[in-house]
Design a protein around this motif. Structure first.
Motif, PDB file in Angstrom:
ATOM      1  N   TYR A  82      28.721  51.273  48.250  1.00  0.00           N
ATOM      2  CA  TYR A  82      30.085  51.410  47.761  1.00  0.00           C
ATOM      3  C   TYR A  82      30.207  50.739  46.403  1.00  0.00           C
ATOM      4  CZ  TYR A  82      30.132  46.898  50.179  1.00  0.00           C
ATOM      5  OH  TYR A  82      29.823  45.646  50.639  1.00  0.00           O
ATOM      6  N   VAL A  83      31.331  51.006  45.751  1.00  0.00           N
ATOM      7  CA  VAL A  83      31.612  50.434  44.434  1.00  0.00           C
ATOM      8  C   VAL A  83      32.991  49.786  44.469  1.00  0.00           C
ATOM      9  CG1 VAL A  83      30.192  52.122  43.203  1.00  0.00           C
ATOM     10  CG2 VAL A  83      32.631  52.583  43.580  1.00  0.00           C
ATOM     11  N   PHE A  84      33.253  48.924  43.490  1.00  0.00           N
ATOM     12  CA  PHE A  84      34.586  48.356  43.278  1.00  0.00           C
ATOM     13  C   PHE A  84      35.100  48.795  41.917  1.00  0.00           C
ATOM     14  CE2 PHE A  84      32.882  45.347  46.410  1.00  0.00           C
ATOM     15  CZ  PHE A  84      33.950  45.283  47.300  1.00  0.00           C
ATOM     16  N   LEU A  85      36.378  49.178  41.875  1.00  0.00           N
ATOM     17  CA  LEU A  85      37.039  49.572  40.641  1.00  0.00           C
ATOM     18  C   LEU A  85      38.288  48.725  40.488  1.00  0.00           C
ATOM     19  CD1 LEU A  85      36.390  52.386  42.498  1.00  0.00           C
ATOM     20  CD2 LEU A  85      36.653  53.376  40.228  1.00  0.00           C
ATOM     21  N   GLY A  86      38.590  48.291  39.264  1.00  0.00           N
ATOM     22  CA  GLY A  86      39.742  47.421  39.085  1.00  0.00           C
ATOM     23  C   GLY A  86      40.547  47.734  37.842  1.00  0.00           C
ATOM     24  N   GLY A  87      41.781  47.250  37.844  1.00  0.00           N
ATOM     25  CA  GLY A  87      42.653  47.428  36.693  1.00  0.00           C
ATOM     26  C   GLY A  87      43.931  46.628  36.854  1.00  0.00           C
ATOM     27  N   THR A  88      44.833  46.806  35.904  1.00  0.00           N
ATOM     28  CA  THR A  88      46.128  46.134  35.911  1.00  0.00           C
ATOM     29  C   THR A  88      47.194  47.135  36.296  1.00  0.00           C
ATOM     30  OG1 THR A  88      45.376  44.702  34.100  1.00  0.00           O
ATOM     31  CG2 THR A  88      47.744  44.748  34.562  1.00  0.00           C
ATOM     32  N   THR A 103      52.939  41.839  36.705  1.00  0.00           N
ATOM     33  CA  THR A 103      51.950  42.885  36.916  1.00  0.00           C
ATOM     34  C   THR A 103      50.997  42.459  38.024  1.00  0.00           C
ATOM     35  OG1 THR A 103      50.546  41.962  35.168  1.00  0.00           O
ATOM     36  CG2 THR A 103      52.100  43.690  34.524  1.00  0.00           C
ATOM     37  N   LEU A 104      50.109  43.359  38.403  1.00  0.00           N
ATOM     38  CA  LEU A 104      49.240  43.133  39.551  1.00  0.00           C
ATOM     39  C   LEU A 104      47.784  43.386  39.190  1.00  0.00           C
ATOM     40  CD1 LEU A 104      51.310  45.270  42.113  1.00  0.00           C
ATOM     41  CD2 LEU A 104      51.478  42.804  41.789  1.00  0.00           C
ATOM     42  N   PHE A 105      46.889  42.598  39.772  1.00  0.00           N
ATOM     43  CA  PHE A 105      45.484  42.974  39.805  1.00  0.00           C
ATOM     44  C   PHE A 105      45.344  44.046  40.888  1.00  0.00           C
ATOM     45  CE2 PHE A 105      42.860  39.069  38.177  1.00  0.00           C
ATOM     46  CZ  PHE A 105      43.404  39.249  36.920  1.00  0.00           C
ATOM     47  N   TRP A 118      39.660  51.425  50.594  1.00  0.00           N
ATOM     48  CA  TRP A 118      40.936  50.722  50.574  1.00  0.00           C
ATOM     49  C   TRP A 118      41.293  50.345  49.143  1.00  0.00           C
ATOM     50  CZ3 TRP A 118      39.825  46.265  48.231  1.00  0.00           C
ATOM     51  CH2 TRP A 118      38.675  45.544  48.551  1.00  0.00           C
ATOM     52  N   THR A 119      42.570  50.108  48.918  1.00  0.00           N
ATOM     53  CA  THR A 119      43.069  49.584  47.644  1.00  0.00           C
ATOM     54  C   THR A 119      43.975  48.410  47.950  1.00  0.00           C
ATOM     55  OG1 THR A 119      42.930  51.703  46.473  1.00  0.00           O
ATOM     56  CG2 THR A 119      44.420  50.050  45.567  1.00  0.00           C
ATOM     57  N   ARG A 120      43.778  47.312  47.247  1.00  0.00           N
ATOM     58  CA  ARG A 120      44.593  46.114  47.439  1.00  0.00           C
ATOM     59  C   ARG A 120      45.201  45.695  46.093  1.00  0.00           C
ATOM     60  NH1 ARG A 120      43.118  42.997  52.029  1.00  0.00           N
ATOM     61  NH2 ARG A 120      42.596  44.445  53.706  1.00  0.00           N
ATOM     62  N   TYR A 121      46.311  44.963  46.174  1.00  0.00           N
ATOM     63  CA  TYR A 121      47.001  44.467  44.980  1.00  0.00           C
ATOM     64  C   TYR A 121      47.187  42.958  45.112  1.00  0.00           C
ATOM     65  CZ  TYR A 121      47.923  49.430  44.642  1.00  0.00           C
ATOM     66  OH  TYR A 121      47.767  50.795  44.584  1.00  0.00           O
ATOM     67  N   TYR A 122      47.015  42.245  43.990  1.00  0.00           N
ATOM     68  CA  TYR A 122      47.033  40.783  43.999  1.00  0.00           C
ATOM     69  C   TYR A 122      47.956  40.291  42.888  1.00  0.00           C
ATOM     70  CZ  TYR A 122      42.753  41.913  46.531  1.00  0.00           C
ATOM     71  OH  TYR A 122      41.844  42.457  47.402  1.00  0.00           O
ATOM     72  N   SER A 123      48.712  39.237  43.178  1.00  0.00           N
ATOM     73  CA  SER A 123      49.680  38.727  42.207  1.00  0.00           C
ATOM     74  C   SER A 123      49.792  37.214  42.299  1.00  0.00           C
ATOM     75  CB  SER A 123      51.063  39.351  42.466  1.00  0.00           C
ATOM     76  OG  SER A 123      52.043  38.760  41.637  1.00  0.00           O
ATOM     77  N   LEU A 128      49.882  39.606  34.437  1.00  0.00           N
ATOM     78  CA  LEU A 128      48.423  39.568  34.553  1.00  0.00           C
ATOM     79  C   LEU A 128      47.796  40.696  33.748  1.00  0.00           C
ATOM     80  CD1 LEU A 128      48.231  39.074  38.418  1.00  0.00           C
ATOM     81  CD2 LEU A 128      47.638  37.345  36.705  1.00  0.00           C
ATOM     82  N   PHE A 129      46.563  40.456  33.286  1.00  0.00           N
ATOM     83  CA  PHE A 129      45.775  41.520  32.670  1.00  0.00           C
ATOM     84  C   PHE A 129      44.327  41.339  33.093  1.00  0.00           C
ATOM     85  CE2 PHE A 129      43.337  43.833  29.526  1.00  0.00           C
ATOM     86  CZ  PHE A 129      44.072  45.007  29.396  1.00  0.00           C
ATOM     87  N   MET A 130      43.779  42.339  33.800  1.00  0.00           N
ATOM     88  CA  MET A 130      42.420  42.246  34.293  1.00  0.00           C
ATOM     89  C   MET A 130      41.420  42.653  33.220  1.00  0.00           C
ATOM     90  SD  MET A 130      40.527  44.182  37.475  1.00  0.00           S
ATOM     91  CE  MET A 130      41.609  43.513  38.743  1.00  0.00           C
TER      92      MET A 130
END
Length: 207
Positions: A82-88, A103-105, A118-123, A128-130
């Motif tokens: 699997y892979v991980f993808l991220g953004g703001t 904003t959210l990670f 799955w997709t998760r959001y972090y604050s 925030l800026f990833m």
């Protein structure tokens, strides 16, 4: 840029090898699920073969909310499947300054065809800026970015925000032992306290 239909896949792009015949590219893209052209950007991943033929295309993120990709948006650890993808997420374009919004990670775990697991959001309740996502040997990931609190006393000062999660996206501790913070290292104000209290670090050289 890569065009699918009439939407554009562009900006900062990251690439990982899937196998000897395929690779994945991830970046920001126009979101065909969006009902508003003002909030039309999502995170996207395209799997291609070595002749640059599209094998799969997937979108991630909240509908009708702008996602901005990190400069290093995509990561895979060795041969994990699997892979991980991220953004703001909930990013708002500002002119001449930091954003005033929260904003959210955003972190998505996907299989090697880009299908969302799955997709998760972090604050931390700041702007925030990833910048980077890094898959780790334990099957989780590290997110790295900046954090700006418009309500803070220090103007445009930014902090670094680093989040470590396990393979299910749950927060993990940093492994740093809890420490007592000497009271002389901080100034607390106002005194007496009204509706809110502020504290400012005095000795910047301490851990």
């Amino acid at each position: 840029g890569y065009t699918f239909g009439y939407r554009m896949f562009a900006y900062n792009a990251s690439l990982v090898k899937i196998d000897e015949e395929k690779f994945m590219v991830a970046s920001r893209a126009g979101n065909p699920r969006s009902t508003s052209m003002q909030n039309a950007d999502d995170l996207a991943a395209i799997v291609m073969d070595t002749n640059f033929n599209e094998v799969s295309l997937n979108f991630y993120g909240l509908p009708d909310s702008n996602v901005v990709e990190g400069p290093k948006v995509l990561s895979r650890y060795d041969t994990l499947p699997y892979v991980f993808l991220g953004g703001t997420e909930k990013f708002v374009v500002t002119v001449g300054g930091y954003g005033q919004d929260t904003t959210l990670f955003m972190l998505t775990k996907a299989d090697l065809m880009g299908n969302e697991i799955w997709t998760r959001y972090y604050s931390n309740n700041t702007y925030l800026f990833m910048y980077k996502v890094l898959a780790t040997s334990d099957g989780g990931a590290i997110m790295f970015g900046s954090s700006y609190d418009p309500a803070g006393p220090d103007g445009f000062e930014q902090d670094v925000w680093i989040v470590k999660v396990d393979s299910n996206g749950n927060y993990q501790t940093t492994g740093i032992a809890d420490q007592q913070i000497p009271k002389n290292d901080f100034i607390f104000y106002p005194n007496p306290v009204g509706d809110e209290v502020h504290f400012r670090q005095v000795n910047q050289l301490r851990n």
